[in-house]
Structure formats: C-alpha cells, structure tokens
Scaffold this motif. Structure first.
Motif, short mmCIF file in Angstrom:
data_model
loop_
_atom_site.label_atom_id
_atom_site.label_comp_id
_atom_site.label_asym_id
_atom_site.label_seq_id
_atom_site.Cartn_x
_atom_site.Cartn_y
_atom_site.Cartn_z
N MET A 1 0.70 -1.14 0.13
CA MET A 1 -0.06 0.14 -0.10
C MET A 1 1.00 1.39 0.02
SD MET A 1 -2.53 1.24 3.00
CE MET A 1 -4.17 1.78 2.50
N LEU A 2 0.60 2.25 -0.75
CA LEU A 2 1.31 3.34 -0.94
C LEU A 2 0.78 4.48 -0.11
CD1 LEU A 2 1.81 3.81 -4.65
CD2 LEU A 2 3.53 3.22 -3.16
N LYS A 3 1.69 5.39 0.78
CA LYS A 3 1.33 6.38 1.65
C LYS A 3 1.95 7.46 1.43
CE LYS A 3 -0.48 4.26 5.39
NZ LYS A 3 -1.46 4.90 6.36
N VAL A 20 6.74 12.73 0.58
CA VAL A 20 7.02 11.60 -0.37
C VAL A 20 5.80 10.82 -0.82
CG1 VAL A 20 9.55 11.86 -0.52
CG2 VAL A 20 8.22 10.08 0.82
N VAL A 21 5.92 9.89 -1.74
CA VAL A 21 4.85 9.00 -2.02
C VAL A 21 5.65 7.62 -1.89
CG1 VAL A 21 3.34 7.59 -3.60
CG2 VAL A 21 3.19 10.18 -3.27
N MET A 22 5.52 6.74 -0.85
CA MET A 22 6.44 5.34 -0.82
C MET A 22 5.51 4.23 -0.18
SD MET A 22 9.10 6.59 2.05
CE MET A 22 10.51 5.77 1.46
N GLU A 23 6.11 3.09 -0.45
CA GLU A 23 5.33 2.01 0.01
C GLU A 23 5.58 2.07 1.62
OE1 GLU A 23 3.28 -1.25 -0.35
OE2 GLU A 23 4.52 -0.33 -2.24
N ASP A 49 3.45 20.39 -4.28
CA ASP A 49 3.04 20.41 -5.62
C ASP A 49 1.67 19.82 -5.61
OD1 ASP A 49 2.95 20.03 -8.29
OD2 ASP A 49 4.62 18.93 -8.58
N ILE A 50 0.64 20.81 -5.48
CA ILE A 50 -0.70 20.46 -5.48
C ILE A 50 -1.25 19.30 -6.51
CG2 ILE A 50 -3.15 21.50 -4.99
CD1 ILE A 50 -1.07 22.02 -2.73
N PRO A 51 -1.00 19.83 -7.88
CA PRO A 51 -1.36 18.76 -8.85
C PRO A 51 -1.07 17.37 -8.80
CG PRO A 51 -0.50 20.93 -9.81
CD PRO A 51 -0.42 20.98 -8.41
N LYS A 52 0.47 17.28 -8.33
CA LYS A 52 0.71 15.94 -7.93
C LYS A 52 0.17 15.14 -6.83
CE LYS A 52 5.50 15.44 -9.82
NZ LYS A 52 6.90 15.20 -9.25
N ILE A 53 0.21 15.83 -5.81
CA ILE A 53 -0.66 15.49 -4.53
C ILE A 53 -1.85 15.01 -4.88
CG2 ILE A 53 -1.53 15.85 -2.31
CD1 ILE A 53 0.98 17.85 -2.00
N ASN A 54 -2.51 15.92 -5.60
CA ASN A 54 -4.17 15.36 -5.94
C ASN A 54 -4.32 14.15 -6.94
OD1 ASN A 54 -5.27 17.53 -4.36
ND2 ASN A 54 -5.40 18.87 -6.05
N LYS A 55 -3.31 14.19 -7.73
CA LYS A 55 -3.16 12.81 -8.74
C LYS A 55 -3.14 11.70 -7.83
CE LYS A 55 0.43 11.55 -10.61
NZ LYS A 55 1.43 10.46 -11.08
N TRP A 56 -1.99 11.76 -6.82
CA TRP A 56 -1.71 10.40 -6.14
C TRP A 56 -2.89 10.22 -5.22
CZ3 TRP A 56 1.23 7.06 -7.24
CH2 TRP A 56 2.65 7.12 -7.70
N GLU A 58 -6.20 10.90 -5.58
CA GLU A 58 -6.84 9.92 -6.47
C GLU A 58 -6.87 8.52 -7.01
OE1 GLU A 58 -7.48 12.46 -9.96
OE2 GLU A 58 -8.57 14.18 -8.81
N GLU A 59 -5.52 8.54 -6.78
CA GLU A 59 -5.05 7.03 -7.40
C GLU A 59 -5.46 5.94 -6.04
OE1 GLU A 59 -1.58 6.58 -9.32
OE2 GLU A 59 -2.19 8.05 -10.68
N GLY A 60 -5.58 6.66 -4.99
CA GLY A 60 -5.85 5.79 -3.50
C GLY A 60 -4.86 5.87 -2.71
N VAL A 61 -3.59 6.77 -2.78
CA VAL A 61 -2.63 6.83 -1.73
C VAL A 61 -3.33 7.46 -0.40
CG1 VAL A 61 -0.39 8.20 -1.41
CG2 VAL A 61 -0.94 7.18 -3.32
#
Length: 77
Positions: A1-3, A20-23, A49-56, A58-61
C-alpha cells in the motif's frame, strides 16, 4: 500500500522533510516512488506540488496523520 508521508533529511538537530509517496512497509529514508514537496520545521517554510498530490490521492494513496494536518494547514490558509 502506498502512503503519502515525510522523509527526513538535513543535518543533526536541523531537520527538514520531503513529502514523498512511498510503500508503507519501506523504511523512513528509503527510496520514494515520487517526491511531491518539502517542509522545513525550523523556518516553517514549505512547498507542496498540489497537482501531483491530488493525482496521487485520486489513485488511492493514503496520507499519514501528520501529512494530512500539514496539508490542511498550508493549503487552506
């Protein structure tokens, strides 16, 4: 699961953190999947980086409690 969590860097007694996004099972200072911002605890300087955070998100992070609090404080105000 990504956090979505904090990764410590900086010198002794002068911490700064990268957002960061990491396992979930990887160690705190391990290799991240993506870096999406930083936060300096001493100067209270931050960048997200708001667009990147929102993208992640939305992907379930899932953000950690600390990261969620930081995002609420810095994005809303």
């Amino acid at each position: 699961m990504l956090k979505l969590r904090l990764k410590r860097n900086g010198r002794k007694r002068q911490p700064s953190y990268r957002l960061v996004v990491m396992e979930q099972s990887s160690r705190r200072d391990g290799r991240p999947v993506d870096e999406v911002g930083y936060y300096n605890t001493i100067t209270k300087q931050s960048y997200f980086d708001i667009p990147k955070i929102n993208k992640w998100l939305e992907e379930g992070v899932q953000p950690t409690k600390t990261v969620a609090d930081l995002l609420k404080k810095n994005i809303v105000s």
